[in-house]
Design a protein around this motif. Structure first.
Motif: not given
Length: 250
Positions: A164-188, A225-229
């Motif tokens: 993910l580039p530093a200047d990624a747009d909101e759509e790219a970030k949101r798509f990755l956030i949703e997928r990463l959140a699924e994994v993190l939720t299951q881990n929690l 970092l924004e995606v992670l948070v």
């Protein structure tokens, strides 16, 4: 029969410098000298040197050899402590051999985090660095769970986050956030201690938190970092909802 320092060292399978070092420590007494000034060692010196070498080979620290060889009251305790240290060394070497075997088998990076060689190839550089740091901050139980988390992950999301580039747009970030959140939720949900890791910390809570903050800020670009948070916040909320739904009605 009398021997020179070099001859004595050769007989004992050691070096002249070692013999001299034992003299300086008071472990080996100084021999008499010949008329020409050269030292002349006798059988008793050879036997004493061999006994010192035997204790050193067993792992007895030089500072304790005098007391141990004299058989004082603390000798049994000193030997038991030595045995515990040797056992710890054996276990460390066995773990190292096991890790080397996995590194060779999977062609993993040589500097893979300890215990993570089998999954190292699917880790991004940043993720690998975070795990390296984690090995110094969490206990063995937590690290075992962390290995399970990595093993259950295909690595695809980590690769996308790493790209993910530093200047990624909101759509790219949101798509990755949703997928990463699924994994993190299951881990929690699978590893409840993630919500309260304090009992599994090997360092203080303050040191752990500050170390992770410094690490992620340096290792990830602003978009990553924004995606992670945001994914972490979303995952915690989703895990809370699931736990409440599972909670028996009062």
């Amino acid at each position: 029969m009398a021997w020179s320092t070099r001859e004595l060292a050769e007989l004992a399978g050691t070096t002249v410098n070692t013999v001299r070092h034992y003299h300086r420590l008071g472990l080996l007494e100084q021999p008499e000298r010949r008329y020409n000034g050269y030292k002349q060692y006798e059988v008793r010196h050879l036997v004493r040197l061999l006994r010192i070498r035997r204790l050193a080979d067993l792992g007895v620290p030089l500072a304790q050899i005098g007391a141990v060889s004299a058989g004082d009251d603390n000798t049994p305790d000193a030997l038991r402590e030595l045995d515990r240290n040797l056992q710890a060394s054996i276990e460390r070497l066995e773990r190292a051999r096991a890790d080397i075997a996995v590194i060779l088998r999977d062609d993993a990076p040589v500097d893979s985090p300890a215990g993570f060689a089998a999954v190292a190839s699917r880790l991004s550089e940043a993720d690998s660095s975070i795990i390296h740091i984690s090995t110094q901050l969490y206990d063995e139980d937590a690290l075992a769970d962390l290995r399970k988390m990595v093993e259950s992950d295909s690595g695809a999301i980590g690769a996308e986050l790493g790209a993910l580039p530093a200047d990624a747009d909101e759509e790219a970030k949101r798509f990755l956030i949703e997928r990463l959140a699924e994994v993190l939720t299951q881990n929690l949900l699978d590893y409840p201690w993630l919500s309260d890791p304090v009992p599994h910390l090997s360092k203080s809570e303050h040191v752990t938190q500050q170390t992770f903050v410094d690490a992620v800020v340096e290792l990830y670009n602003p978009a990553q970092l924004e995606v992670l948070v945001r994914a972490s916040v979303l995952a915690n909320e989703q895990a809370r909802v699931v736990r409440e739904a599972r909670r028996p009605a009062e």
